[in-house]
Design a protein around this motif. Structure first.
Motif, mmCIF file in Angstrom:
data_model
loop_
_atom_site.group_PDB
_atom_site.id
_atom_site.type_symbol
_atom_site.label_atom_id
_atom_site.label_comp_id
_atom_site.label_asym_id
_atom_site.label_seq_id
_atom_site.Cartn_x
_atom_site.Cartn_y
_atom_site.Cartn_z
ATOM 1 N N PRO B 125 0.895 -1.334 0.044
ATOM 2 C CA PRO B 125 -0.183 -0.136 0.183
ATOM 3 C C PRO B 125 0.814 1.175 -0.183
ATOM 4 O O PRO B 125 0.472 2.518 -0.206
ATOM 5 N N LEU B 127 3.483 1.767 -1.706
ATOM 6 C CA LEU B 127 4.185 2.000 -3.097
ATOM 7 C C LEU B 127 2.979 2.173 -4.038
ATOM 8 O O LEU B 127 2.091 1.555 -4.271
ATOM 9 N N PHE B 168 -2.324 4.865 -6.084
ATOM 10 C CA PHE B 168 -1.790 3.862 -4.881
ATOM 11 C C PHE B 168 -3.017 2.942 -4.955
ATOM 12 O O PHE B 168 -4.066 3.095 -5.254
ATOM 13 N N ASN B 170 -4.816 1.620 -2.458
ATOM 14 C CA ASN B 170 -6.120 1.934 -1.851
ATOM 15 C C ASN B 170 -6.881 2.660 -2.796
ATOM 16 O O ASN B 170 -8.234 2.569 -2.429
ATOM 17 N N ARG B 171 -6.491 3.415 -3.874
ATOM 18 C CA ARG B 171 -7.552 4.074 -4.631
ATOM 19 C C ARG B 171 -8.054 2.979 -5.957
ATOM 20 O O ARG B 171 -8.909 3.806 -6.788
#
Lengths: 276, 278
Positions: B125, B127, B168, B170-171
């Motif tokens: 997460p 990177l 990223f 998480n998106r």
């Protein structure tokens, strides 16, 4: 509007607006009283100082720069170097506490237990007063930084350990399945994520450190509190000088808390998940 | 490691798939893999032979040991006994030497031949998408950064994620994350790709995009071993299907046999329940 009607009559739109308006007013009222409370206390304190204690302008112009200008720099310097040292100790300590090697693990847990089980002031005095008995004489400033770093490092050890353990095991598995060694997995994958997890805690500890750094005044480090105390005793004006020091600590704490809040907010934004 | 005492036996049901070059040697041999979790004997001697350019599907009830078997292939789960050989490099399970440095290094070498795609994606997460792809090739294999980036971009293109190279994880949606995870595995240029229930953590609406990528990889001749519940994928893409029951492969054969005309009673029971439930 008839009973049992499933449609909302035209008053509905206004009702929502009325509720929002009333909520907005309640918020404003709450904030107003909150600010008034703060202002009242601050005004009362100022009046107390001006009329009861008295403001001696010559005293202030003579010593203000000596206390604040000279003190802040040293206080911040001690805090930053001590927290950096504490981060180093805590990283080593956390590695020890997570180690499968019983000797490393034992060393780290002994360190944490000893430091958390004795007063910080005693540790500062020990390094300053007791070490010379063994022939080790260090300058006061170094003694203070060592003691603060050593002490905070022990508390942060447990925080760092929890932070490392909070990184999901799937991260280690993914790194290893890509052929990373244990060391690369730790430094490139686990540590950066653990660091983000513990950053708020480091911020809190730094703010505590700003205030606890005043303890090194007891061994003659000429930081903020030491100067305030010196002048206060010499001029019989401890109320004034200690209040000046208090105000400076307070403003620094508020300032760094604000910076920390901003930092956390920014990091939270980068992490915000979009629902899948 | 030391010369293997266990002889690998190719099951009569294991015949090279259609894309396998004539006369090619197996690229992966897993021999008599056993695994204990405490007193629980999860794998009881499971063997598998895979030739280059094949796609293998492993089916079975949850708890049958199929994921454990897959994780034993790259020693994420250390087998209690058995041998895994990938691309000519063999590691003999040595459960009493798990802290031995040389043994750990052998396991690491083996892993360079087999990249894994996980159920829960496990993207890094901290990177960016592209860095997720380049981190291991650069730091593990010593690939020059520029080359790792160029190849990584090509693989992102292949899985349809090149637009998101600087995002990223998480998106991204689950399906997008899994496609990045596949590209990350590809960028290690492994001899074998391992998939551990790659669509089980996804919303049903997002399964298709991942399956589509996997099918295209299967058709271009990537060697893949896939633990899955996606019968449609197994039927379309697999050269061979292995049905696992209680830690052994109860039935091995082409999908037209194992899925559509199972001979083993346990396979029949599984499929009838599975298809009725699904």
């Amino acid at each position: 509007m008839s009973i049992g009607s499933s449609t909302v009559d035209q008053g509905g739109a206004d009702l929502g607006a009325l509720i929002r308006e009333s909520e907005r007013r309640r918020t404003i009222r709450w904030r107003t009283w909150f600010v008034i409370t703060w202002m009242t206390i601050l005004t009362a304190m100022t009046l107390f100082i001006v009329f009861i204690v008295g403001v001696d302008e010559t005293l202030i112009t003579k010593y203000f720069w000596y206390i604040v200008g000279g003190g802040i720099g040293l206080t911040i310097f001690v805090s930053i170097t001590s927290i950096a040292l504490a981060i180093l100790f805590a990283t080593l300590g956390a590695l020890g506490r997570l180690s499968r090697n019983p000797i490393f693990n034992g060393l780290a847990s002994f360190y944490v237990s000893l430091v958390r089980g004795t007063p910080l002031l005693l540790q500062i005095l020990f390094i300053y007063l007791a070490l010379p008995q063994l022939g080790i004489v260090l300058p006061e400033l170094l003694c203070g930084i060592l003691a603060l770093g050593f002490n905070y490092g022990a508390y942060m050890t447990e925080v760092f350990r929890a932070g490392i353990q909070a990184v999901p095991p799937g991260q280690t598995e993914a790194a290893q399945s890509l052929g990373m060694t244990g060391r690369t997995t730790f430094t490139k994958i686990v540590l950066p994520q653990a660091f983000r997890i513990v950053l708020p805690a480091i911020g809190n500890d730094f703010i505590s450190m700003l205030k606890d750094s005043s303890l090194v005044s007891t061994i003659g480090v000429q930081e903020l509190l030491w100067r305030a105390r010196l002048v206060g005793t010499k001029e019989f004006a401890a109320i004034q000088t200690l209040l000046i020091a208090a105000a400076v600590y307070w403003v620094m704490t508020i300032g760094f808390s604000y910076v920390q809040a901003r930092l956390e907010k920014r990091m939270a934004q980068g992490d915000r998940a979009v629902s899948r | 490691m030391s010369t293997s005492r266990i002889q690998h036996v190719i099951d009569p049901a294991e015949t090279p798939g259609t894309l396998v070059p004539a006369g090619a040697d197996p690229i992966l041999k897993a021999t008599a893999i056993q695994k204990y979790f405490g007193e629980n004997h999860v794998l009881r001697g499971a063997s598998m032979t895979v030739w280059p350019r094949e796609t293998i599907a492993i089916l079975g009830r949850s708890g049958s040991g199929k994921s454990t078997f897959l994780r034993c292939l790259n020693f994420l789960e250390e087998p209690s006994a058995g041998v895994v050989e990938i691309g000519g490099f063999a590691v003999v399970a040595s459960p009493f030497e798990t802290r031995n440095k040389e043994y750990k290094e052998h396991i690491r070498q083996l892993r360079l031949n087999a990249s894994m795609v996980f159920q829960e994606f496990n993207l890094f997460p901290h990177l960016s998408v592209l860095s997720n792809l380049t981190e291991a090739p650069v730091h593990v294999k010593g690939v020059p950064h520029k080359e790792a980036v160029e190849r990584g971009e090509a693989y992102l293109e292949k899985v349809g994620m090149i637009d998101k190279r600087d995002e990223f994880p998480n998106r991204l949606s689950g399906g997008q994350r899994q496609r990045v995870a596949i590209a990350r595995a590809l960028n290690m240029e492994p001899k074998v790709l391992l998939f551990d229930e790659p669509t089980s953590a996804l919303d049903p609406s997002l399964v298709g995009e991942v399956i589509q990528v996997m099918e295209s990889l299967a058709h271009e001749g990537r060697t893949m071993i896939v633990v899955t519940h996606e019968m449609q994928f197994a039927r379309e893409a697999a050269d061979r299907v292995y049905f696992m029951d209680q830690g052994v492969f109860a039935e091995i054969g082409g999908p037209e046999q194992v899925i559509d005309n199972p001979r083993d009673e346990r396979t029949k029971l599984f499929l009838s329940r599975f298809l009725n439930a699904g």
